[in-house]
Design an enzyme around this catalytic site. Sequence first.
Site, PDB file in Angstrom:
ATOM      1  N   PHE A 195       8.270  52.342 -12.145  1.00  0.00           N
ATOM      2  CA  PHE A 195       9.055  53.537 -12.490  1.00  0.00           C
ATOM      3  C   PHE A 195       8.285  54.460 -13.430  1.00  0.00           C
ATOM      4  O   PHE A 195       8.888  55.104 -14.302  1.00  0.00           O
ATOM      5  CB  PHE A 195      10.421  53.156 -13.103  1.00  0.00           C
ATOM      6  CG  PHE A 195      10.972  51.846 -12.613  1.00  0.00           C
ATOM      7  CD1 PHE A 195      11.107  51.611 -11.255  1.00  0.00           C
ATOM      8  CD2 PHE A 195      11.335  50.838 -13.495  1.00  0.00           C
ATOM      9  CE1 PHE A 195      11.584  50.400 -10.786  1.00  0.00           C
ATOM     10  CE2 PHE A 195      11.807  49.621 -13.037  1.00  0.00           C
ATOM     11  CZ  PHE A 195      11.932  49.398 -11.680  1.00  0.00           C
ATOM     12  N   CYS A 196       6.960  54.514 -13.278  1.00  0.00           N
ATOM     13  CA  CYS A 196       6.123  55.384 -14.138  1.00  0.00           C
ATOM     14  C   CYS A 196       6.252  54.992 -15.606  1.00  0.00           C
ATOM     15  O   CYS A 196       6.093  55.841 -16.480  1.00  0.00           O
ATOM     16  CB  CYS A 196       6.480  56.862 -13.984  1.00  0.00           C
ATOM     17  SG  CYS A 196       6.193  57.513 -12.367  1.00  0.00           S
ATOM     18  N   ASN A 197       6.575  53.743 -15.877  1.00  0.00           N
ATOM     19  CA  ASN A 197       6.698  53.293 -17.271  1.00  0.00           C
ATOM     20  C   ASN A 197       5.862  52.016 -17.411  1.00  0.00           C
ATOM     21  O   ASN A 197       6.404  50.915 -17.502  1.00  0.00           O
ATOM     22  CB  ASN A 197       8.177  53.037 -17.597  1.00  0.00           C
ATOM     23  CG  ASN A 197       8.405  52.767 -19.084  1.00  0.00           C
ATOM     24  OD1 ASN A 197       7.527  52.245 -19.775  1.00  0.00           O
ATOM     25  ND2 ASN A 197       9.581  53.094 -19.567  1.00  0.00           N
TER      26      ASN A 197
END
Length: 482
Positions: free
Chosen positions: A399-401
């Site tokens: 999740f782009c984290n």
Amino acid sequence: MATMPETDPEFAAFLKTHPSYAQTRLLDELRSTEYARLDAGEHVYLDYTGAGLYAESQLRQHQELLRGHVFGNPHSSNPTSLDATRFVEHAREYVLRFFKADPAEYDVIFAQNASGALKLVGESYPFGPGSQYLLTFDNHNSVNGIREFAHARQAQITYIPLGLPDMRVEDAALEAFLRRADPSKPNLFAYPAQSNFSSVQHPLDWIELAHRLGWDVLLDAAAFTPTSELDLSEVAPDFVPLSFYKMFGYPTGVGALLARRSALARLHRPWFAGGTITVASVQADKYYLADGHQAFEDGTVDYLNIPAVEIGLRHLEVIGYPIIHERVRSLTGWLLDNLTRMTHTTGVPLVRVYGPITNEMRGGAVAVNFLDRNGQAIDHRTIETEAGKSNISLRTGCFCNPGAGEMALGISRVELDVCFTRPGHESRLSLDDFRLCIDGKNSGAVRISIGMVSNFQDVQAFLHFARRLLNVEFASLGAEAR
Ligand SMILES: Cc1ncc(COP(=O)(O)O)c(C=O)c1O
């Protein structure tokens, strides 16, 4: 899908444990009128942290507005230009009002999305030797990316780790990090009001503490504002990036940076563009930046879509955050309770949850990995594919984290270093290469996120899907889970 009858035993059990859900009925009515396409297409939409959904009336109102006006480029003073400017400025004022921000204290810069708003801060923040960029492991990549500007200007970069299994930051640890600032230098502290990985809501009272200890505060509100009220008369972060499509689905391509005017005045834009200056000269090699938001809006703003932001905000206001919040809270509670109770006949739990398993200080996203009956994690891509077959939309990956992902999945610095320094990995590394490189470990998770128009049936459909994964041999998953 019709409204659930209270005679349904599971719905009755849900109402018993979450009685306040009954007070959110307005959202069922809205779902059948404004979001009918969800049920008409038998969609089980569970990616509200990825994107919110729009109501049909938002589209209608926006279309009517466009049909009823002739809008010209707002960079002029002709009648069509003035009309466009009027709507853009009205939307700007409305954004401030929506977040209860005092116009004397805050300004609104329209950007393409939260990432665009974050880049404006990163490229303009006066980092320098002796100054610091402090951020939590738990951050979206567009916040992580600011470190490249900090690196380039010799600022110190520090990541604050998360505690497991809740994925929160201990207050005492945070304070120790904050105390390391030299208050005579520019220092920027960045964190998300709500994690897009674990859905943890980090405390907003960190803002005041950080201010007292010499920091400017960037509060990433992209995942928070779709279901929780951000009241800028109560807290005063210096920079607040967000994307409007996450709040109400339409329009895409418009976000904002809400910024304290005093903090904005300390930023140095690295260039000038059409619309950002009062005067620029070619022969004299000189330019004068405009004041406030104007200096940060490069070229022509999205003047046709910005009025739709006001329409979306009004839509949210009519429903009200208390109802949205309560619906999300009760459905998330039911999802967590039921998912964590599922176990294979071997005694192995079906899921491992990353983040809090109670409803306290969290939003409506639940990040998990599914385990097979032997306790082996099932590849998140397989889960996404299988869920897709039941028309369930969820999100998988990191999740782009990546910071939250590395912590949750137990991927160590050493493992990452080995992987990144392997021959052939110096400048290019595909996601598949990365997966091979950290062999044996899961490189991502499955995120189920509940939002404004989620209902009990959505959650039940997901739980039904999850139940079918119980006791299934990993190899036969494709056939069994259908
Ligand atoms: C917490 C958080 N910050 C920032 C972003 C970036 O938003 P956008 O992709 O709209 O720029 C996201 C998007 O998922 C997010 O969840």
